[in-house]
Design a protein around this motif. Structure first.
Motif: not given
Length: 398
Positions: A224-228, A297-303
């Motif tokens: 039930g959490l709000r995630t990104m 919130i989770y962050y995993d971008t490239f370049a």
């Protein structure tokens, strides 16, 4: 162009390196008044800096035995006089790599701390707009990068500067991971267990699955959490997040080919999932304006480099995250070299604290035999060569 070393220069370099190797602190203090802590002997068969020489001379550490006092003082003196923490010798080793290989823990810890100080200093200088002035012939500045040893900035002619710029542009085109916009225009290839960019860099690999699942577990303790998640890639972490039944899940992804894959796999039609097409730098300001609040919130971008990660949490996570929410990010900074990984992990923790976050770390063993395995065949380079992943969980400072 650098001037040819004179016989006097070579002799002084030899004397400085010799004093460092002998751990002769009094002699080294005198010699460093005349010369640099970063000299190299151009006549030597294996080029080395005084810092490399001093640490090699420590030898293999015996069980429970620290480096001698004079060795520690030698390393301290060289660092105080500007020795470069991540300089590379001909064997592609930094001074810290050598200390680690020899089991010299105290010396290794000194190198990590030196790296942290240097990275923080240069980041603050860059933020203040302080740096080398190309029109000032007297000023030179050591510049540290995440991937290469520091180099001296020198005044160059307009013709030389143009040649350097052309070389950089060619390098960016040759390796799209060096430029985010070039990466977003490049062609991706999905293969079993791996996502490759146009330059054969591994964007994501399935050995990361355990790590991604654990990130989801640490960030989302209940349904039930709000995630990104920012950066879909192969969809490993987004799949893991959905197993925790979020009330809403936002995915920010900038690459058109990944958008096509998201459509093919039905992500646009999944309940409670919202896909945002574009770079997070363009999407997040709009979400802030809309008053969006998130629990995880989770962050995993490239370049993108560390500066992008820092901007992400210092400018946007602080506005989007609920007061009791959690923020996580893929901690792959410098993961092709242990000393770099340890330095950038500490730098990130310091910067996160300054932005208002406490960081808890969890160690996860990566699959055994990953380094040097056939798993990297067909890729440009391994992006992971160390044994332990340090998983961060960030919460607001209470």
């Amino acid at each position: 162009m650098a001037e040819q070393a004179t016989e006097e220069d070579i002799l002084l370099a030899k004397r400085i390196i010799s004093a460092a190797e002998r751990h002769d602190v009094p002699a080294l203090k005198v010699l460093l008044k005349e010369g640099s802590a970063n000299v190299q002997d151009p006549t030597a068969s294996v080029a080395t800096s005084p810092l490399h020489a001093a640490i090699i001379a420590c030898g293999k550490a015996e069980e429970g035995k620290e480096a001698a006092v004079d060795a520690v003082q030698t390393v301290e003196l060289l660092l105080q006089n500007g020795a470069i923490w991540n300089d590379l010798n001909k064997e592609d080793e930094t001074p810290g790599c050598i200390a680690l290989r020899l089991g010299q823990k105290k010396i290794y810890d000194m190198m990590v701390e030196a790296g942290v100080r240097a990275e923080i200093l240069f980041a603050k200088m860059a933020a203040l707009g302080l740096g080398g002035d190309a029109d000032d012939e007297e000023e030179e500045e050591d510049e540290i990068s995440e991937e290469q040893p520091a180099a001296k900035k020198q005044k160059v002619s307009e013709e030389d500067a143009k040649a350097i710029q052309e070389a950089v542009e060619e390098q960016v085109l040759d390796d799209v991971s060096l430029d985010n916009r070039a990466y977003l225009k490049s062609q991706l290839r999905y293969k079993p267990g791996i996502l490759l960019d146009e330059s054969d860099n591994a964007v994501m690999m399935d050995w990361e699955t355990q790590i991604m699942q654990r990130h989801a577990e640490t960030l989302i303790p209940k349904s039930g959490l709000r995630t990104m998640n920012v950066g879909h890639g192969m969809g490993i972490v987004d799949t893991a997040i959905l197993t925790h039944d979020p009330a809403e899940h936002h995915i920010i992804e900038a690459h058109p080919q990944v958008h096509a894959r998201l459509r093919e796999q039905g992500w646009y039609d999944k309940p409670n999932v919202t896909i945002h097409e574009g770079r997070w730098q363009d999407i997040l300001p709009k979400l802030v304006e809309q008053g969006v609040v998130l629990d995880a919130i989770y962050y995993d971008t490239f370049a993108e480099d560390y500066a992008a990660l820092k901007e992400f949490f210092a400018e946007y996570v602080i506005q989007l995250l609920a007061k009791d929410g959690k923020f996580g990010w893929y901690n792959g900074l410098g993961a092709d070299r242990q000393i770099c990984y340890d330095v950038y992990t500490k730098v990130a923790e310091i910067d996160l604290y300054e932005a208002g976050f406490d960081t808890a770390w969890e160690n996860i063993d990566v699959p055994s035999g990953l380094h040097g395995s056939k798993q990297w065949e067909g890729t440009r380079r391994p992006y992971w060569t160390i044994d332990v992943y340090r998983l961060p969980v960030n919460t607001f400072v209470k």
